[in-house]
Scaffold this active site. Sequence first.
Site, mmCIF file in Angstrom:
data_model
loop_
_atom_site.group_PDB
_atom_site.id
_atom_site.type_symbol
_atom_site.label_atom_id
_atom_site.label_comp_id
_atom_site.label_asym_id
_atom_site.label_seq_id
_atom_site.Cartn_x
_atom_site.Cartn_y
_atom_site.Cartn_z
ATOM 1 N N MET A 171 0.806 -1.219 0.000
ATOM 2 C CA MET A 171 0.000 0.000 0.000
ATOM 3 C C MET A 171 0.842 1.275 0.000
ATOM 4 O O MET A 171 0.667 2.151 0.844
ATOM 5 C CB MET A 171 -0.973 -0.028 1.185
ATOM 6 C CG MET A 171 -1.976 -1.156 1.070
ATOM 7 S SD MET A 171 -2.809 -1.141 -0.549
ATOM 8 C CE MET A 171 -4.120 -2.300 -0.268
ATOM 9 N N HIS A 224 -4.453 -4.701 -9.070
ATOM 10 C CA HIS A 224 -5.365 -3.654 -8.622
ATOM 11 C C HIS A 224 -6.807 -4.178 -8.709
ATOM 12 O O HIS A 224 -7.185 -4.765 -9.725
ATOM 13 C CB HIS A 224 -5.198 -2.409 -9.506
ATOM 14 C CG HIS A 224 -6.080 -1.285 -9.072
ATOM 15 N ND1 HIS A 224 -5.819 -0.550 -7.934
ATOM 16 C CD2 HIS A 224 -7.242 -0.813 -9.578
ATOM 17 C CE1 HIS A 224 -6.779 0.339 -7.768
ATOM 18 N NE2 HIS A 224 -7.652 0.201 -8.754
#
Length: 217
Positions: A90, A109
């Site tokens: 992240m 993603h």
Amino acid sequence: MVNLGVLASGRGSNFQSIIDAIEEGSLRADIKVLITDKPDALAIDRAKRHGIKHIYLNPKEYDSKDAFFEAITEVLLNMQVELVILAGFMRIVGKPLIDAFPYKIMNIHPALLPSFPGLHGQKKAVQYGVKISGCTVHFVDEGIDTGPVIIQAAVPVSDDDTEESLSERILRLEHKIYPEAIRLFEQGRLSIQGRTVKIKSQRAQEAFLINPPIELH
Ligand code: GAR
């Protein structure tokens, strides 16, 4: 055979899908190291269970973002890593890592890029009211989820979907397409022209996956 370095921040279920593909013999890869930016990432437990070397690097211990990514790059190069896998990592990747591994960093993603980049791709899809969403494996460049698309998979979104229910449906496909993208790389079948990734000797199922399959009339 390809040497992988995996970067993760949390749960690590995509990391696990790659471990499983290797262990069942459908992916010829060796995970040289897992690097996390969180000391309590669940991914670390998975690495331990499978005898994979793991390293935690604390971003706060570095003077700058570049310094942090230089440290990551050094570990990966020392371990002879050939392909870097972002598996729920992240952070926006820093230039030192991108420069050291040009078109050799993959990210997954949870949306059909270029729709809904950045954080909370599934929530954005539900809020926008799209009827189809999915997931994308792409090469990483300096933008946020802007690099060349390798493989995508689509799922329907229903009126009563929540962020959680859609995330779950998408995640099942993430676990299929991430090992598949790495397999294509390992087989030397990916090349980049402009911003398009070409897949050599592509079979229909290899560019995209739709689940459930759509019947054409
Ligand atoms: C996955 O859904 C992945 O697509 C997403 O985080 C989750 C990580 O799950 N990544 C991003 O949103 C990146 N912008 P995991 O830790 O169980 O693999």
